[in-house]
Design an enzyme around this catalytic site. Structure first.
Site, PDB file in Angstrom:
ATOM      1  N   HIS A   1      52.431  48.731  42.544  1.00 20.69           N
ATOM      2  CA  HIS A   1      50.942  48.062  42.781  1.00 20.69           C
ATOM      3  C   HIS A   1      50.082  49.197  43.522  1.00 20.69           C
ATOM      4  O   HIS A   1      49.442  48.959  44.276  1.00 20.69           O
ATOM      5  CB  HIS A   1      51.176  46.652  43.774  1.00 20.69           C
TER       6      HIS A   1
ATOM      7  N   GLU B   1      57.807  41.197  42.911  1.00 25.78           N
ATOM      8  CA  GLU B   1      57.267  42.306  43.672  1.00 25.78           C
ATOM      9  C   GLU B   1      57.065  42.124  45.018  1.00 25.78           C
ATOM     10  O   GLU B   1      57.118  43.055  45.979  1.00 25.78           O
ATOM     11  CB  GLU B   1      56.007  42.923  43.350  1.00 25.78           C
TER      12      GLU B   1
ATOM     13  N   ARG C   1      49.039  41.398  36.974  1.00 30.08           N
ATOM     14  CA  ARG C   1      49.770  40.750  37.973  1.00 30.08           C
ATOM     15  C   ARG C   1      51.018  40.528  37.174  1.00 30.08           C
ATOM     16  O   ARG C   1      50.953  40.214  36.026  1.00 30.08           O
ATOM     17  CB  ARG C   1      49.174  39.362  38.196  1.00 30.08           C
TER      18      ARG C   1
ATOM     19  N   ASP D   1      52.755  48.455  36.750  1.00 31.35           N
ATOM     20  CA  ASP D   1      52.331  48.746  38.057  1.00 31.35           C
ATOM     21  C   ASP D   1      52.506  47.533  39.006  1.00 31.35           C
ATOM     22  O   ASP D   1      52.223  47.292  40.265  1.00 31.35           O
ATOM     23  CB  ASP D   1      50.663  48.938  38.189  1.00 31.35           C
TER      24      ASP D   1
HETATM   25  P1  NAI Z   1      37.356  40.059  36.013  1.00 32.23           P
HETATM   26  O1  NAI Z   1      37.083  38.908  36.600  1.00 32.23           O
HETATM   27  O2  NAI Z   1      36.179  40.939  35.912  1.00 32.23           O
HETATM   28  O3  NAI Z   1      37.930  39.869  34.615  1.00 32.23           O
HETATM   29  C1  NAI Z   1      39.179  39.135  34.176  1.00 32.23           C
HETATM   30  C2  NAI Z   1      38.728  38.684  32.850  1.00 32.23           C
HETATM   31  O4  NAI Z   1      39.833  37.958  32.329  1.00 32.23           O
HETATM   32  C3  NAI Z   1      37.675  37.842  32.640  1.00 32.23           C
HETATM   33  O5  NAI Z   1      36.657  38.512  31.510  1.00 32.23           O
HETATM   34  C4  NAI Z   1      37.843  36.216  32.186  1.00 32.23           C
HETATM   35  O6  NAI Z   1      37.029  35.823  31.369  1.00 32.23           O
HETATM   36  C5  NAI Z   1      39.112  36.884  31.590  1.00 32.23           C
HETATM   37  N1  NAI Z   1      40.077  35.593  31.653  1.00 32.23           N
HETATM   38  C6  NAI Z   1      40.183  34.646  32.393  1.00 32.23           C
HETATM   39  N2  NAI Z   1      41.237  33.858  31.850  1.00 32.23           N
HETATM   40  C7  NAI Z   1      41.773  34.223  30.866  1.00 32.23           C
HETATM   41  C8  NAI Z   1      42.479  33.803  30.036  1.00 32.23           C
HETATM   42  N3  NAI Z   1      43.420  32.689  30.213  1.00 32.23           N
HETATM   43  N4  NAI Z   1      42.927  34.586  28.900  1.00 32.23           N
HETATM   44  C9  NAI Z   1      42.450  35.786  28.780  1.00 32.23           C
HETATM   45  N5  NAI Z   1      41.584  36.419  29.455  1.00 32.23           N
HETATM   46  C10 NAI Z   1      41.138  35.405  30.545  1.00 32.23           C
HETATM   47  O7  NAI Z   1      38.443  40.843  37.018  1.00 32.23           O
HETATM   48  P2  NAI Z   1      38.821  42.433  36.959  1.00 32.23           P
HETATM   49  O8  NAI Z   1      38.289  42.941  38.104  1.00 32.23           O
HETATM   50  O9  NAI Z   1      38.749  42.881  35.812  1.00 32.23           O
HETATM   51  O10 NAI Z   1      40.452  42.392  37.254  1.00 32.23           O
HETATM   52  C11 NAI Z   1      41.380  41.831  36.341  1.00 32.23           C
HETATM   53  C12 NAI Z   1      42.629  41.639  37.086  1.00 32.23           C
HETATM   54  O11 NAI Z   1      43.300  42.935  37.579  1.00 32.23           O
HETATM   55  C13 NAI Z   1      42.528  40.851  38.247  1.00 32.23           C
HETATM   56  O12 NAI Z   1      42.814  39.681  38.136  1.00 32.23           O
HETATM   57  C14 NAI Z   1      43.777  41.240  39.352  1.00 32.23           C
HETATM   58  O13 NAI Z   1      44.979  40.447  38.731  1.00 32.23           O
HETATM   59  C15 NAI Z   1      44.163  42.611  38.803  1.00 32.23           C
HETATM   60  N6  NAI Z   1      44.134  43.711  39.540  1.00 32.23           N
HETATM   61  C16 NAI Z   1      44.857  44.667  39.872  1.00 32.23           C
HETATM   62  C17 NAI Z   1      44.928  45.885  40.783  1.00 32.23           C
HETATM   63  C18 NAI Z   1      45.947  46.499  40.842  1.00 32.23           C
HETATM   64  O14 NAI Z   1      46.002  47.336  42.046  1.00 32.23           O
HETATM   65  N7  NAI Z   1      47.011  46.886  40.136  1.00 32.23           N
HETATM   66  C19 NAI Z   1      43.613  45.702  41.609  1.00 32.23           C
HETATM   67  C20 NAI Z   1      42.670  44.926  40.998  1.00 32.23           C
HETATM   68  C21 NAI Z   1      42.786  43.905  40.297  1.00 32.23           C
END
Ligand code: NAI
Length: 343
Positions: A291, A259, A230, A254
């Protein structure tokens, strides 16, 4: 069930078209983003289906609630654009927690490789029959240290790819897991030791501007920063300053914190008012994609399938597996743990 889509693109319509008319689902698509001015379009809808840059703030939620909207169905994983506290006890919110983590992880590696091997430069050169290699020297990823912040689904898929390249992996997560061959460290150590830093944590109050002038000051000179998570995880002004000072070797973005008024639209015939983004884009060592990390056939069909399941679950069952609410994770007595809706 009347479902109104905001920020809908052709690829969304294509992914959802097979569900149209089935099990009482009726779709209406709007290209405009959801905001206070456009919320009116949701009048008469049971569900609004939104994406990453729709602004689902408290005022919008109030309007949707007045119109009788019962469910906000995010067709994405992140939900930082929804005011969950305003929605609580009014409108339920569901998301798509996982579709293809590989789509985002692979795009992350694509950006990184493109940047460090200067593919973006070479592509333009050879199109003009310029076969010079001047200025195209890159570096091997093999043996380099990558710092991965957030080791959830996408972070882990990216770690697997990095390990395939023979990279050393350092990780930071608020909730560390057991991952073979991965060493968790404190953030400061990760900043100090990483040649490449890749962000895969959600945007929360805690992680906003995680990359700022103070953290940049701790990083290795020449560090490559990759953000496919993000935009607001990075303070863009501080990133720009770090690039100008040559402390940051390259940035692959990305996502961008401002954005929402730009990405997904064509501004090629316009003057873009965001000077920070414009300056970043002028730099040879900055790559911006708008994105698009999620944009694969597999991810789109996964998003459509889970979104439809979320909607049918909401109207047909008590349990809502993919609901998120204001209290998620806080409660000992969480209703979701008892397989009930959040309120
Ligand atoms: P997920 O929920 O599987 O993993 C997120 C990880 O971040 C978890 O292990 C969690 O413990 C950790 N986390 C939470 N708070 C934290 C903090 N304060 N410091 C460090 N780590 C922390 O989510 P996933 O599916 O891996 O997605 C991650 C991010 O990717 C999403 O939040 C979203 O913002 C982004 N995303 C971007 C996309 C794109 O097209 N560019 C598409 C899909 C997701």
């Amino acid at each position: 069930m009347r479902i109104v889509f905001f920020d809908a693109k052709d690829y969304d319509k294509k992914a959802f078209e097979q569900y149209e008319g089935k099990e009482g689902l009726e779709f209406k698509y709007y290209e405009t983003k959801l905001c206070e001015d456009t919320a009116e379009l949701a009048r008469g809808a049971d569900v609004v289906c939104v994406f990453v840059n729709d602004d689902v703030n408290a005022a919008v939620i109030e309007k949707l609630y007045d119109f009788g909207v019962k469910l906000i169905a995010l067709r994405c994983a992140g939900y930082n654009n929804v005011d969950l506290s305003a929605a609580y006890e009014k409108i339920h919110v569901v998301r798509v927690p996982a579709y293809s983590p590989y789509a985002v992880a692979e795009h992350t590696m694509a950006l990184l490789l493109c940047s460090i091997r200067r593919i973006h430069k070479a592509y333009i050169r050879t199109k003009d029959f310029n076969f010079s290699l001047k200025g195209l020297t890159g570096f091997d990823l093999h043996g380099k240290t990558v710092g991965v912040i957030g080791t959830g689904k996408i972070g882990r898929a990216f770690i697997d790819i990095c390990r395939g390249f023979g990279m050393k992996v350092l990780a930071y997560d608020k909730y560390p897991a057991e991952i073979e061959g991965v060493r968790y460290t404190e953030l400061d150590e990760l900043f100090r030791q990483s040649d490449i830093i890749s962000l895969h944590c959600p945007l929360t109050e805690e992680t906003a501007h995680l990359i700022n002038k103070d953290s940049i000051a701790k990083m290795r000179k020449g560090v490559v920063i990759v953000n496919t998570s993000r935009g607001a995880l990075i303070d863009s002004e501080d990133l720009l300053a770090g690039l100008k000072e040559r402390r940051i070797g390259a940035a692959c973005l990305d996502v961008y914190e401002e954005e929402s008024d730009l990405f997904f639209e064509d501004f090629s015939g316009h003057i873009v008012n965001d000077d920070t983004l414009a300056r970043l884009i002028t730099m040879p060592n900055v790559i911006v994609t708008s994105h698009q990390a999620f944009l694969t056939e597999e991810a789109l069909s996964g998003i459509a399938e889970t979104t439809v399941k979320n909607i049918l679950d909401f109207f047909g069952r008590q349990e809502l597996e993919n609901e998120v609410c204001y209290h998620c994770g806080d409660f000992d007595d969480c209703k979701k743990k008892r397989k009930e809706k959040c309120f």
